[in-house]
Write an enzyme that holds these catalytic residues in place. Structure first.
Site, PDB file in Angstrom:
ATOM      1  N   SER A   1       0.859  -1.188   0.000  1.00 17.50           N
ATOM      2  CA  SER A   1       0.000   0.000   0.000  1.00 17.50           C
ATOM      3  C   SER A   1       0.891   1.232   0.000  1.00 17.50           C
ATOM      4  O   SER A   1       2.048   1.171   0.443  1.00 17.50           O
ATOM      5  CB  SER A   1      -0.880   0.008   1.257  1.00 17.50           C
ATOM      6  OG  SER A   1      -1.526   1.256   1.438  1.00 17.50           O
TER       7      SER A   1
ATOM      8  N   TYR B   1      -2.236  -0.690  10.621  1.00 16.31           N
ATOM      9  CA  TYR B   1      -2.255  -0.932   9.177  1.00 16.31           C
ATOM     10  C   TYR B   1      -0.993  -0.364   8.527  1.00 16.31           C
ATOM     11  O   TYR B   1      -0.327  -1.040   7.725  1.00 16.31           O
ATOM     12  CB  TYR B   1      -3.500  -0.297   8.567  1.00 16.31           C
ATOM     13  CG  TYR B   1      -3.622  -0.510   7.072  1.00 16.31           C
ATOM     14  CD1 TYR B   1      -4.093  -1.724   6.581  1.00 16.31           C
ATOM     15  CD2 TYR B   1      -3.270   0.487   6.177  1.00 16.31           C
ATOM     16  CE1 TYR B   1      -4.206  -1.930   5.215  1.00 16.31           C
ATOM     17  CE2 TYR B   1      -3.383   0.282   4.813  1.00 16.31           C
ATOM     18  CZ  TYR B   1      -3.851  -0.925   4.337  1.00 16.31           C
ATOM     19  OH  TYR B   1      -3.953  -1.130   2.973  1.00 16.31           O
TER      20      TYR B   1
END
Length: 252
Positions: free
Chosen positions: A136, A149
């Protein structure tokens, strides 16, 4: 005959979103696809579209993941392309983040990558083999309200770069895909959490997420799949240890 004919591709998180998109694209290019994921129904749907093998598997269970890799090999032979895509997200203030949330995100987004890479690498140390980790843009910069995350995705990027260096001389390439907000069920979940916390509608929350991308819209699964296919291609042997950002220009 297309460039992936005869190749065996294994994809985790293959039932929906990026994983399902990659499975369809690789099957269209001729690959035999093994589809791993937690929910049997979406996997079966993708298997029906691709001629692939649906293998229900919780990647946070190392023994289950090992059995799934073994079943994939039994079905289609040694692995040529492995896409470690399974992931989960969460968004909340750090001081309201419980250890159970941290553990769950790290287990899925990072520890399962370690297990998957170790299971895959015995097959992948040869010219033309590919290992792709779906990370990501959160793995390349900080981010408020999503510390577990972001930490997990930084770990995914670090693992990618380390493996790329360690195995470079075998002919294997290891690369990361780093998208921003993509129009997938994970973003739907994020929008629902934002709506619940702010009183906005889900559509307003989706629009808020879209505006964080440089182009002002959500990235499509097709755009991410295109980047994955480029890295999987037989002509991509010179790209190794890359972190390909797909964020509409935010990182420019």
């Amino acid at each position: 005959m297309t460039w992936a004919t005869g190749k065996h591709a294994l994809i985790t998180g293959a039932g929906t979103g990026i994983g399902a998109g990659a499975a369809r694209a690789l099957a269209a290019a001729g690959a035999r696809v093994s589809l791993l994921g937690r929910r049997p129904e979406p996997l079966q749907a993708v298997a029906a579209q691709t001629g692939g093998r649906a293998i229900p598997c919780d990647v946070t269970d190392p023994e289950a993941q090992a059995r799934a890799f073994a079943e994939a090999r039994d079905a289609f032979g040694p692995l040529d392309i492995v896409i470690l895509n399974a992931g989960i997200g969460d968004s909340r203030p750090f001081l309201r983040t419980g250890r159970e949330t941290w553990n769950a995100i790290i287990a899925t987004n990072l520890t399962a990558l370690f297990d998957g890479a170790q299971l895959a690498l015995p097959d992948l140390q040869a010219a033309g083999k590919r290992l792709i980790i779906v990370a990501s843009v959160a793995g390349l910069r900080g981010g408020a309200m999503a510390a577990p995350y972001v930490a997990s995705k930084h770990g995914a990027v670090g693992l990618t770069r380390s493996l790329a260096l360690e195995f470079a001389r075998t002919g294997l390439t290891v690369n990361a895909i780093c998208p921003s907000f993509v129009d997938t069920p994970m973003v739907d979940d994020s929008a629902e959490r934002i709506a619940g916390a702010t009183g906005k509608s889900v559509e307003e929350a989706r629009a808020l997420l879209a505006r964080t991308n440089g182009n002002g819209r959500l990235i499509t699964v097709g755009e991410v799949t295109h980047a994955i296919m480029q890295l999987c291609h037989s002509d991509a042997s010179g790209t190794n240890g890359a972190c390909v950002t797909i964020d509409g220009g935010t990182s420019a």
